[in-house]
Write an enzyme that holds these catalytic residues in place. Structure first.
Site, PDB file in Angstrom:
ATOM      1  N   ASP A 294      29.164  -2.356   9.706  1.00  0.00           N
ATOM      2  CA  ASP A 294      30.177  -1.610  10.473  1.00  0.00           C
ATOM      3  C   ASP A 294      29.600  -0.454  11.274  1.00  0.00           C
ATOM      4  OD1 ASP A 294      31.837  -2.371   7.622  1.00  0.00           O
ATOM      5  OD2 ASP A 294      32.662  -2.937   9.565  1.00  0.00           O
TER       6      ASP A 294
ATOM      7  N   HIS B 255      26.139  -0.202   0.756  1.00  0.00           N
ATOM      8  CA  HIS B 255      26.715  -1.532   0.536  1.00  0.00           C
ATOM      9  C   HIS B 255      26.588  -1.885  -0.926  1.00  0.00           C
ATOM     10  CE1 HIS B 255      27.538  -5.823   0.930  1.00  0.00           C
ATOM     11  NE2 HIS B 255      28.093  -5.507   2.077  1.00  0.00           N
TER      12      HIS B 255
HETATM   13  C1  SDX Z   1      31.965  -3.929   4.212  1.00  0.00           C
HETATM   14  O1  SDX Z   1      31.283  -6.519   0.064  1.00  0.00           O
HETATM   15  C2  SDX Z   1      30.980  -6.811   1.272  1.00  0.00           C
HETATM   16  O2  SDX Z   1      30.233  -7.720   1.533  1.00  0.00           O
HETATM   17  C3  SDX Z   1      31.636  -5.946   2.313  1.00  0.00           C
HETATM   18  C4  SDX Z   1      31.238  -6.249   3.740  1.00  0.00           C
HETATM   19  C5  SDX Z   1      31.676  -7.624   4.140  1.00  0.00           C
HETATM   20  O3  SDX Z   1      31.056  -8.164   5.074  1.00  0.00           O
HETATM   21  O4  SDX Z   1      32.707  -8.080   3.643  1.00  0.00           O
HETATM   22  O5  SDX Z   1      29.815  -6.143   3.867  1.00  0.00           O
HETATM   23  C6  SDX Z   1      31.885  -5.288   4.730  1.00  0.00           C
HETATM   24  O6  SDX Z   1      32.938  -3.601   3.564  1.00  0.00           O
HETATM   25  C7  SDX Z   1      30.812  -2.994   4.477  1.00  0.00           C
HETATM   26  C8  SDX Z   1      31.027  -1.589   3.813  1.00  0.00           C
HETATM   27  C9  SDX Z   1      31.917  -0.754   4.738  1.00  0.00           C
HETATM   28  N1  SDX Z   1      32.271   0.525   4.055  1.00  0.00           N
HETATM   29  C10 SDX Z   1      31.690   1.688   4.410  1.00  0.00           C
HETATM   30  O7  SDX Z   1      30.809   1.792   5.253  1.00  0.00           O
HETATM   31  C11 SDX Z   1      32.249   2.910   3.677  1.00  0.00           C
HETATM   32  C12 SDX Z   1      31.082   3.826   3.266  1.00  0.00           C
HETATM   33  N2  SDX Z   1      30.317   3.135   2.194  1.00  0.00           N
HETATM   34  C13 SDX Z   1      30.595   3.494   0.834  1.00  0.00           C
HETATM   35  O8  SDX Z   1      31.887   3.897   0.536  1.00  0.00           O
HETATM   36  C14 SDX Z   1      29.928   2.581  -0.203  1.00  0.00           C
HETATM   37  O9  SDX Z   1      28.615   2.491   0.147  1.00  0.00           O
HETATM   38  C15 SDX Z   1      30.480   1.191  -0.401  1.00  0.00           C
HETATM   39  C16 SDX Z   1      31.950   1.199  -0.686  1.00  0.00           C
HETATM   40  C17 SDX Z   1      30.212   0.337   0.763  1.00  0.00           C
HETATM   41  C18 SDX Z   1      29.749   0.583  -1.597  1.00  0.00           C
HETATM   42  O10 SDX Z   1      30.169   1.273  -2.707  1.00  0.00           O
HETATM   43  P1  SDX Z   1      29.473   1.010  -4.120  1.00  0.00           P
HETATM   44  O11 SDX Z   1      28.575  -0.152  -4.138  1.00  0.00           O
HETATM   45  O12 SDX Z   1      30.556   1.055  -5.117  1.00  0.00           O
HETATM   46  O13 SDX Z   1      28.492   2.242  -4.163  1.00  0.00           O
HETATM   47  P2  SDX Z   1      28.733   3.484  -5.049  1.00  0.00           P
HETATM   48  O14 SDX Z   1      30.066   4.042  -4.685  1.00  0.00           O
HETATM   49  O15 SDX Z   1      28.459   3.105  -6.446  1.00  0.00           O
HETATM   50  O16 SDX Z   1      27.614   4.507  -4.507  1.00  0.00           O
HETATM   51  C19 SDX Z   1      26.369   4.644  -5.184  1.00  0.00           C
HETATM   52  C20 SDX Z   1      25.898   6.070  -4.859  1.00  0.00           C
HETATM   53  C21 SDX Z   1      26.942   7.137  -5.215  1.00  0.00           C
HETATM   54  O17 SDX Z   1      26.241   8.352  -5.422  1.00  0.00           O
HETATM   55  P3  SDX Z   1      25.926   8.771  -6.988  1.00  0.00           P
HETATM   56  O18 SDX Z   1      27.215   8.658  -7.740  1.00  0.00           O
HETATM   57  O19 SDX Z   1      24.856   7.807  -7.441  1.00  0.00           O
HETATM   58  O20 SDX Z   1      25.405  10.220  -6.878  1.00  0.00           O
HETATM   59  O21 SDX Z   1      25.699   6.175  -3.440  1.00  0.00           O
HETATM   60  C22 SDX Z   1      26.593   7.131  -2.915  1.00  0.00           C
HETATM   61  C23 SDX Z   1      27.705   7.298  -3.922  1.00  0.00           C
HETATM   62  O22 SDX Z   1      28.293   8.589  -3.813  1.00  0.00           O
HETATM   63  N3  SDX Z   1      27.100   6.573  -1.661  1.00  0.00           N
HETATM   64  C24 SDX Z   1      27.251   7.272  -0.538  1.00  0.00           C
HETATM   65  C25 SDX Z   1      27.707   6.337   0.410  1.00  0.00           C
HETATM   66  N4  SDX Z   1      27.809   5.125  -0.164  1.00  0.00           N
HETATM   67  C26 SDX Z   1      27.437   5.279  -1.444  1.00  0.00           C
HETATM   68  N5  SDX Z   1      27.050   8.573  -0.263  1.00  0.00           N
HETATM   69  C27 SDX Z   1      27.319   8.958   1.030  1.00  0.00           C
HETATM   70  N6  SDX Z   1      27.742   8.119   2.001  1.00  0.00           N
HETATM   71  C28 SDX Z   1      27.954   6.808   1.719  1.00  0.00           C
HETATM   72  N7  SDX Z   1      28.385   5.974   2.671  1.00  0.00           N
END
Ligand code: SDX
Length: 430
Positions: free
Chosen positions: A365, A308
């Site tokens: 989710d 998140h």
């Molecule tokens: C919602 O904003 C809100 O409040 C949203 C929400 C709401 O109520 O409106 O809470 C609802 O959208 C929840 C999120 C639903 N999405 C998912 O579950 C999709 C999977 N999650 C990711 O794509 C990600 O965690 C996000 C999009 C939710 C957050 O992305 P960020 O904050 O931009 O995180 P990031 O991409 O900068 O990740 C940081 C690190 C990265 O690794 P490094 O580059 O440091 O090596 O964490 C890794 C990412 O690759 N990472 C994951 C991951 N999420 C982040 N690695 C594997 N699986 C994941 N799910």
């Protein structure tokens, strides 16, 4: 208390920028004059560090896993309120008393139908049309049938009428679109049923087999909608504010939010979680394969339902939903292998340093889709359920933005990295 300032020194010149105090959480550095002072803008991809507005609706603390709507803790609201009560709270600024709640409910019942001409729209979507595409199309079209919102009304003298109309009709549109997708006769809203009972009845009642409305299912649906009702400046809510800041009517602004929520990184995640869990199930429970893929930066795969932007500990909503999962499936006597797979995956993720070091926990989710499945809601409608829940939050933010004396049309800047100026070359010389 004396005002505090942040200092920025650039090319030997020091500029001071006032600190704006919040009532809770981060304070802000007001950089409104940065470009004029320094000739520089900021660059903050995804607005990770940038506030676009002030708001009094929802407070999140990502470190402590706190989520409050108008000051009330999400746990208290989910445990003690109906979704309609929480919708009222978000749209006003306190919980309703009994008279206010009954008036609000009465308006919801009054506005539960959609114009009969709108029902013909359903006949012209292709059979495999996406429920989110249908929802945003129908919501955008509400403007043609209820044009009183063609300009943002100030003051919002009929605001309760407009908001309950939208809340009630979106619920009806969602249920009607499901019935139409099955080729079943539409089930109309009933005056004697409350918001959640009506939705379930419109979705699952049939002339050939009456639907039994179970209190446990109604309670679980209320909880799920409350937990999704608002989440401060997430992608879809910021979209509603940005589109609304151009003076766009409420319906078109909400339709824009629906489209933003559709994304698999945002509201589409609940559907993607179930598809991922089904994939693990079909892959002979090869958890390690999916965990390996998620950790491989060259593989575009992510464990959907984890991580998140704000929460760097448990998403408080996921904790509540996980508990509701167990209760609802037990009440419905449903034994869904996906729940066991979800729990096993969570255990493995929470003991894996890659995820622990990145503070990746289950988000809202991760478990919600399993409850929706148990209720009989089809996977491709999970994001529609998210939109039903988020609707009062979107409306509240649209109203707050329009009521802000200092509101301005949203127009971010950019860091230009294209060509420097070039001399025009006539066609016959290229
Ligand atoms: C919602 O904003 C809100 O409040 C949203 C929400 C709401 O109520 O409106 O809470 C609802 O959208 C929840 C999120 C639903 N999405 C998912 O579950 C999709 C999977 N999650 C990711 O794509 C990600 O965690 C996000 C999009 C939710 C957050 O992305 P960020 O904050 O931009 O995180 P990031 O991409 O900068 O990740 C940081 C690190 C990265 O690794 P490094 O580059 O440091 O090596 O964490 C890794 C990412 O690759 N990472 C994951 C991951 N999420 C982040 N690695 C594997 N699986 C994941 N799910």
């Amino acid at each position: 208390m004396s005002k505090k300032y942040a200092e920025l020194t650039l090319d030997g010149v020091t500029h001071s920028y006032p600190i704006i105090q919040s009532t809770q959480g981060e304070n802000a550095i007001d950089i409104s004059t940065l470009l004029r002072d320094t000739g520089h803008i900021t660059l903050d991809r995804g607005y990770v560090n940038t506030g676009s507005c002030t708001s009094a609706i929802t407070y999140l603390d990502g470190k402590e896993g706190i989520l409050n709507y108008r000051g009330y803790a999400i746990d208290d609201l989910a445990e003690n309120c109906s979704f309609v009560e929480v919708a009222y709270l978000l749209l006003h600024d306190d919980l309703p008393n009994l008279e206010q709640l009954n008036d609000f409910r009465e308006l919801m019942s009054t506005y539960a139908l959609i114009h009969e001409d709108m029902i013909h729209f359903f006949d012209h979507f292709p059979p495999n049309a996406s429920p989110m595409s249908i929802l945003s199309t129908m919501v955008n079209s509400l403007h043609n049938f209820y044009p009183e919102m063609s300009t943002h009304p100030e003051p919002f003298e009929s605001f309760d009428n407009v908001t309950t109309r939208l809340l009630a009709k979106v619920r009806t549109i969602a249920a009607f679109s499901y019935k139409k997708s099955l080729g079943h006769p539409l089930i109309y809203p009933r005056y004697d049923l409350n918001y959640c009972e009506n939705f379930l009845n419109m979705m699952f009642d049939k002339p050939t087999k009456p639907y039994t409305i179970l209190p446990e299912v109604v309670s679980a649906l209320n909880k799920l909608l409350i937990l999704h009702a608002d989440h401060e400046q997430n992608c879809s809510t910021s979209t509603v504010r940005l589109v609304g800041s151009a003076g766009v009517n409420l319906y078109a602004s909400i339709a824009a939010g629906i489209n933003a929520l559709w994304g698999p990184l945002h509201g589409g995640a609940a559907q993607a979680v179930v598809e991922m869990l089904e994939g693990i199930y079909a892959d002979d429970m090869d958890f390690e394969k999916y965990i390996r893929k998620a950790k491989d930066s060259n593989d575009g795969f992510r464990l959907t339902g984890f991580g998140h932007r704000v929460y760097k500990t448990f998403d408080p909503r996921a904790t509540i939903i996980k508990k509701a999962c167990d209760e609802t499936l037990a009440a419905l006597n449903v034994d869904d292998p996906l729940l066991d797979i979800a729990k096993e995956l969570e255990d493995r993720v929470r003991s894996d340093d890659y995820f622990v070091s990145r503070n990746l926990y289950p988000n809202v989710d991760f478990y919600s889709g399993i409850i929706y499945r148990a209720m009989g809601i089809p996977t491709d409608m999970f994001t529609v359920m998210f939109a039903l829940g988020r609707l009062p939050g979107w409306i509240a933010h649209w109203r707050e933005m329009n009521s802000d004396e200092e509101r301005r049309i949203g127009r971010p800047r950019q860091l230009y990295i294209g060509y420097p100026a070039k001399k025009y070359i006539p066609l016959d010389e290229r």
